[in-house]
Design a protein around this motif. Structure first.
Motif: not given
Length: 257
Positions: A62-81
């Protein structure tokens, strides 16, 4: 503003966070191992180390999912990896973006049982909390220990069949507020009052530490699903005193990563 469960929508193909908006993402934590492995590859060394310290696989995943998806969404907002995102942490452990120039984007996340919520906004503090309404919790005893005398009186005034909902209304609103302030449990929960009666709009009613806090914050009830309670706390600003709250469902089919 009270949320209804049916307002959780599929996200648009292009995600843009405007200054007067708050985006709240609902995420199921029941994910296949292939997704967990894929998300784990986005994490950096300190995140992987933290994941490894969890005793149980469920908590680690659950930690991996939460932190990983936080990165995915921030990457979308900032258009970065997603892997390029770098975090720093307050003395109370609240994460923020290491590069403070990223258009003032603020975020917060919370998870309970099989669900997580992630909130994003700009140029203001935000806090979110979700709780699975477990039936075996001694909520009246917990209220006496953590809630203010006013809140305890309201809880006991509610008919018994509604007291569990009332307790979790209060708990999530308090948690969202202190998370938005970024001070953790260093601020006693009985130092301020929130609304808690079922059907009553979410609100910060009183703050004995600083009465001006009441005008500074708005609270919102969220309804993420059956047997869950949730709340959102958003700081008001001179530019945007009102917020448009948009609620999205994350799914692998949404092509967000």
């Amino acid at each position: 503003m009270n949320m209804q469960e049916d307002i959780w929508n599929n996200p648009p193909a292009q995600i843009a966070l405007k200054g007067d908006e708050v985006h709240v993402w609902r995420v199921s934590l029941d994910r296949p191992q292939t997704t967990i492995e894929r998300l784990s590859r986005l994490l950096v060394a300190d995140e992987l180390a933290k994941a490894g310290r969890f005793r149980f696989a469920k908590d680690r995943n659950q930690f991996i999912i939460g932190r990983g998806l936080l990165r995915v969404l921030l990457g979308r907002y900032f258009a970065c990896e997603p892997a390029q995102i770098r975090f720093c942490y307050s003395s109370y452990g609240k994460p923020s973006l290491e590069d403070g120039t990223q258009a003032g984007l603020q975020f917060n996340l919370s998870h309970s049982h099989q669900m997580a919520l992630l909130a994003f906004t700009r140029d203001r503090n935000v806090g979110v909390d979700i709780e699975y309404m477990r039936p075996d919790v001694e909520f009246e005893q917990l209220a006496q220990h953590f809630f203010s005398p006013t809140e305890c009186a309201v809880l006991l005034d509610v008919v018994p069949v509604l007291r569990k909902e009332t307790f979790y209304n209060c708990w999530t609103r308090k948690e969202a507020y202190i998370k938005a302030r970024g001070e953790g449990l260093s601020m006693p929960l009985d130092l301020f009052d929130v609304s808690l009666r079922p059907g009553e709009p979410a609100a910060l009613l009183q703050c004995r530490e600083n009465p001006a806090e009441v005008a500074r914050w708005s609270l919102h009830a969220l309804m993420p699903g059956e047997q869950y309670a949730a709340a959102l706390a958003v700081e008001k600003t001179c530019k945007y005193t009102e917020q448009r709250i948009l609620c999205w469902d994350w799914s692998e089919e949404a092509k967000l990563w």
